[in-house]
Motif scaffolding. Structure first.
Motif, PDB file in Angstrom:
ATOM      1  N   ALA A  92      18.549  -3.970   4.794  1.00  0.00           N
ATOM      2  CA  ALA A  92      17.444  -4.648   5.477  1.00  0.00           C
ATOM      3  C   ALA A  92      17.901  -5.050   6.864  1.00  0.00           C
ATOM      4  N   PHE A  93      16.922  -5.272   7.755  1.00  0.00           N
ATOM      5  CA  PHE A  93      17.218  -5.665   9.131  1.00  0.00           C
ATOM      6  C   PHE A  93      16.265  -6.788   9.521  1.00  0.00           C
ATOM      7  N   SER A  94      16.768  -7.770  10.228  1.00  0.00           N
ATOM      8  CA  SER A  94      15.918  -8.872  10.672  1.00  0.00           C
ATOM      9  C   SER A  94      16.220  -9.198  12.122  1.00  0.00           C
ATOM     10  N   ARG A  95      15.230  -9.789  12.791  1.00  0.00           N
ATOM     11  CA  ARG A  95      15.433 -10.296  14.138  1.00  0.00           C
ATOM     12  C   ARG A  95      14.479 -11.451  14.372  1.00  0.00           C
ATOM     13  N   SER A  96      14.810 -12.271  15.340  1.00  0.00           N
ATOM     14  CA  SER A  96      13.987 -13.436  15.644  1.00  0.00           C
ATOM     15  C   SER A  96      13.651 -13.452  17.120  1.00  0.00           C
ATOM     16  N   GLN A  97      12.403 -13.768  17.428  1.00  0.00           N
ATOM     17  CA  GLN A  97      11.925 -13.886  18.803  1.00  0.00           C
ATOM     18  C   GLN A  97      12.208 -12.638  19.633  1.00  0.00           C
TER      19      GLN A  97
END
Length: 233
Positions: A92-97
């Motif tokens: 999985a991959f996540s990022r913020s803003q």
């Protein structure tokens, strides 16, 4: 960072099948019968868009996105601003803003939903969400229009002990047994649209004193849509 589509070669898009005719099916007479019908039809459609809202002891979260079911596994793209999350069968991959992407391995917890990568799809997958209906006693049903869609509403009371016995995950089973021992009451209301597909599912768990301990609401739409999941490089 450039995003690449997980294309049909990687089976990140759904093979489309014909949508059912816009008519309601026969009235289900038990929770198990209802769950079986919903699960079978949901699997056949291969993809769906969703929103999911949860309130647990006063804390609320909301996510929206799309799910694709493929032979390789489930592909999920969801967001809960400012966080974006992409879940593939292997990671999985996540990022913020809109920042850089962070990779999460299968056993890692991920932001927002706060479960391991391997369990993220279960949070939104209608096949998993309606499974609790098997442990439910059907209380009543009736026709309603929800969000412009003609539906049949079913209300059920869930046997938490029976649901725990059906649950393979040890941690979730322990949670259900604890709620059962404390006298919690669990109810599910599901609105079923044309072709035996869920439109909305509401789970509510209350304490013995009637206070809402947890509530979860899932909305499903655009069944069998051409959903594409993207992954960072």
């Amino acid at each position: 960072m450039v995003l690449l589509l997980v294309g049909c070669l990687l089976v990140g898009c759904a093979e489309r099948t014909s949508l059912p005719e816009p008519t309601l099916g026969p009235v289900a007479t038990s929770g198990d019968e209802l769950a079986t019908a919903l699960i079978n039809r949901s699997v056949e459609q291969r993809s769906v868009r969703f929103t999911a809202e949860q309130t647990l002891q006063g804390r609320s979260t909301r996510v929206e996105g799309g799910l694709v079911r493929a032979p390789e596994g489930r592909f999920v793209s969801l967001s809960s601003p400012p966080v974006e999350l992409v879940v593939l069968p292997g990671a999985a991959f996540s990022r913020s803003q809109g920042g850089g992407w962070t990779r999460h391995e299968l056993g890692d917890p991920v932001p927002v939903v706060e479960v391991p990568v391997t369990e993220v799809a279960d949070v939104v997958d209608p096949v998993v969400v309606v499974e609790a209906l098997r442990s439910g006693l059907l209380m009543d049903s009736g026709d309603e229009t929800v969000e412009g869609v003609r539906t049949r509403r079913y209300s059920l009371q869930v046997d938490l002990r029976q649901q725990a016995d059906r649950t393979e995950d040890a941690q979730q089973r322990a949670v259900l047994l604890s709620a059962y021992d404390r006298g919690f009451i669990s109810t599910v209301v599901v609105w079923v649209g044309p072709g035996e597909l869920p439109v909305r599912v509401e789970h509510v768990m209350k304490t013995l004193g009637g206070e809402v301990f947890e509530s979860r609401t899932h909305h499903y739409s655009d069944w069998n849509a051409d959903i594409r999941v993207t992954a960072p490089v």
